[in-house]
Enzyme design. Structure first.
Site, PDB file in Angstrom:
ATOM      1  N   HIS A  50      50.187  45.276  38.236  1.00 55.80           N
ATOM      2  CA  HIS A  50      50.390  45.119  39.674  1.00 55.80           C
ATOM      3  C   HIS A  50      51.442  46.109  40.169  1.00 55.80           C
ATOM      4  O   HIS A  50      52.057  46.822  39.380  1.00 55.80           O
ATOM      5  CB  HIS A  50      50.796  43.680  39.989  1.00 55.80           C
ATOM      6  CG  HIS A  50      49.787  42.678  39.534  1.00 55.80           C
ATOM      7  ND1 HIS A  50      49.884  42.024  38.320  1.00 55.80           N
ATOM      8  CD2 HIS A  50      48.647  42.241  40.111  1.00 55.80           C
ATOM      9  CE1 HIS A  50      48.836  41.220  38.174  1.00 55.80           C
ATOM     10  NE2 HIS A  50      48.074  41.334  39.247  1.00 55.80           N
TER      11      HIS A  50
ATOM     12  N   ASP B 119      54.894  43.414  33.455  1.00 52.81           N
ATOM     13  CA  ASP B 119      53.761  43.628  34.355  1.00 52.81           C
ATOM     14  C   ASP B 119      53.645  45.113  34.682  1.00 52.81           C
ATOM     15  O   ASP B 119      54.421  45.654  35.471  1.00 52.81           O
ATOM     16  CB  ASP B 119      53.950  42.816  35.637  1.00 52.81           C
ATOM     17  CG  ASP B 119      52.719  42.865  36.539  1.00 52.81           C
ATOM     18  OD1 ASP B 119      51.817  43.683  36.275  1.00 52.81           O
ATOM     19  OD2 ASP B 119      52.668  42.089  37.513  1.00 52.81           O
TER      20      ASP B 119
ATOM     21  N   SER C 167      43.545  39.916  41.033  1.00 50.84           N
ATOM     22  CA  SER C 167      44.884  39.837  41.614  1.00 50.84           C
ATOM     23  C   SER C 167      45.379  41.184  42.136  1.00 50.84           C
ATOM     24  O   SER C 167      46.280  41.224  42.974  1.00 50.84           O
ATOM     25  CB  SER C 167      45.876  39.282  40.584  1.00 50.84           C
ATOM     26  OG  SER C 167      45.857  40.050  39.395  1.00 50.84           O
TER      27      SER C 167
END
Length: 372
Positions: free
Chosen positions: A349, A346, A103
């Site tokens: 990312h 997170d 990702s």
């Protein structure tokens, strides 16, 4: 300091690299330098579009200073230009680019889409509905981008075996290896998925594991974090070098550290810093350094083998520069405020716009060098 850290942060593998002996990691605030990134680099309209494509949204928290820092190489007369979307699209006219990885690879593609939105929005030409395998076409330039989701780069077994993922270290992941032969550029990457419990197979037999669980009943030997990582890249590079009709350029985008502090990702860890680290405040060490070194060694071996076929391999080294950016992650703002969901913070990312945009500054300059 390890020899790998003394090499260029941005490695072009080209004698024409004007900055080859001067590149290091340095950030400047927009308030301090007119060469820094401007806040208006990506329009709000472009930001909305990237949201529709599933990107990491500009976090809604109180801090936006992470947009005011830009990587700048040291050295007299050495400057990294800000990404020029028109120049990029002209350079890739009639070509295709594949992002192969997890990702974070998709995050990289989303950054590029967002940057290019100042010129044109792409059309979805995906072959399958799966979000992990998207294709976007810029019709004016006949340029196609695609993402192939393969968190381990090799064949994997999705089901758990006593809590462990199974990796087949010597077998291709044909979901991407059977489709990339047509592409002009491949950007290969992998990272955080290798830090979880894994069972390793070679020639169909269990050879060991990483983070072996006591109740897995497989009696596998702990082989450490870099064993599977090294073998996975070796197999992925072998797959590329074995493609009969592939004539493109392959970029290895190197491992990017996460920035969890005060706990693991699933134990309350978070990333709340609001400015980059200084170079003397952190260093590459432990598992991150081990993975980085293994990755570079496999890249050099693949580069030598590919050269015999006339293939080009390039190193897009993002490890050290992103180690210094704990301030650009979504943290708890990685979802819409109205969503009634429980999510982990997170710190893997990257927000858009944000530090990840620098990767495309690097990419454009490397592509330009290969044209000369």
């Amino acid at each position: 300091m390890d020899v790998f850290l003394n090499s260029n942060i941005l490695s072009f593998t080209s004698p024409r690299d004007a900055c080859s002996s001067a590149v290091s990691t340095k950030f400047r605030s927009a308030a301090d330098s007119d060469t820094a990134m401007a806040n208006g680099r990506i329009s709000f309209q472009g930001h909305v579009k990237i949201e529709e494509m599933g990107g990491e949204k500009l976090r809604d928290g109180p801090d936006s200073d992470f947009m005011r820092w830009r990587w700048k190489p040291d050295g007299d007369g050495c400057e990294l230009p800000i990404f020029n979307p028109t120049e990029f699209l002209e350079l890739v006219r009639g070509k295709s680019l594949a992002f192969v990885g997890d990702s974070v690879a998709r995050n990289h593609m989303q950054s590029l889409i967002c940057l290019l939105s100042r010129v044109e929005y792409p059309v979805d030409v995906s072959i399958r509905p799966d979000f992990n395998f998207k294709r976007w076409r810029y019709t004016t330039y006949n340029f196609t981008m695609a993402t192939f989701w393969t968190p381990y780069l090799i064949k994997r077994k999705e089901s758990y075996n006593g809590g462990l993922f199974s990796l087949y270290l010597d077998e291709f992941d044909e979901e991407w290896t059977n489709q990339v032969e047509e592409f002009d550029y491949i950007i290969l990457s992998a990272g955080q998925w290798f830090l979880r419990p894994l069972i390793f197979y070679e020639k169909g037999n269990i050879v060991g594991c990483h983070y072996c669980l006591p109740d897995s009943n497989n009696n596998a030997t702990e082989l450490g974090v870099s064993y599977g990582y090294r073998k996975a890249f070796r197999t992925a590079f072998k797959a590329i070098n074995s493609l009969k009709n592939y004539k493109g350029i392959t970029y290895l985008r190197t491992f990017v550290p996460s920035h969890f502090e005060n706990g693991l990702w699933n134990k309350g860890g978070n990333c709340v810093r609001t400015r980059p680290f200084r170079r003397n405040e952190t260093q590459l060490e432990g598992e991150t350094l081990e993975l980085y070194k293994a990755q570079l060694e496999e890249f050099r071996n693949a580069e030598r083998e590919g050269r015999e076929r006339g293939l080009k391999f390039r190193l897009l080294d993002t490890t050290q520069v992103m180690l210094l950016r704990p301030d650009g992650h979504p943290s708890r703002y990685g979802h819409w405020p109205q969503e009634n969901v429980t999510l982990h913070n997170d710190c893997v990312h990257w927000c858009l716009p944000g530090p990840i945009d620098t990767w495309n500054d690097f990419l454009l300059e490397m592509m330009k060098i290969d044209l000369h």
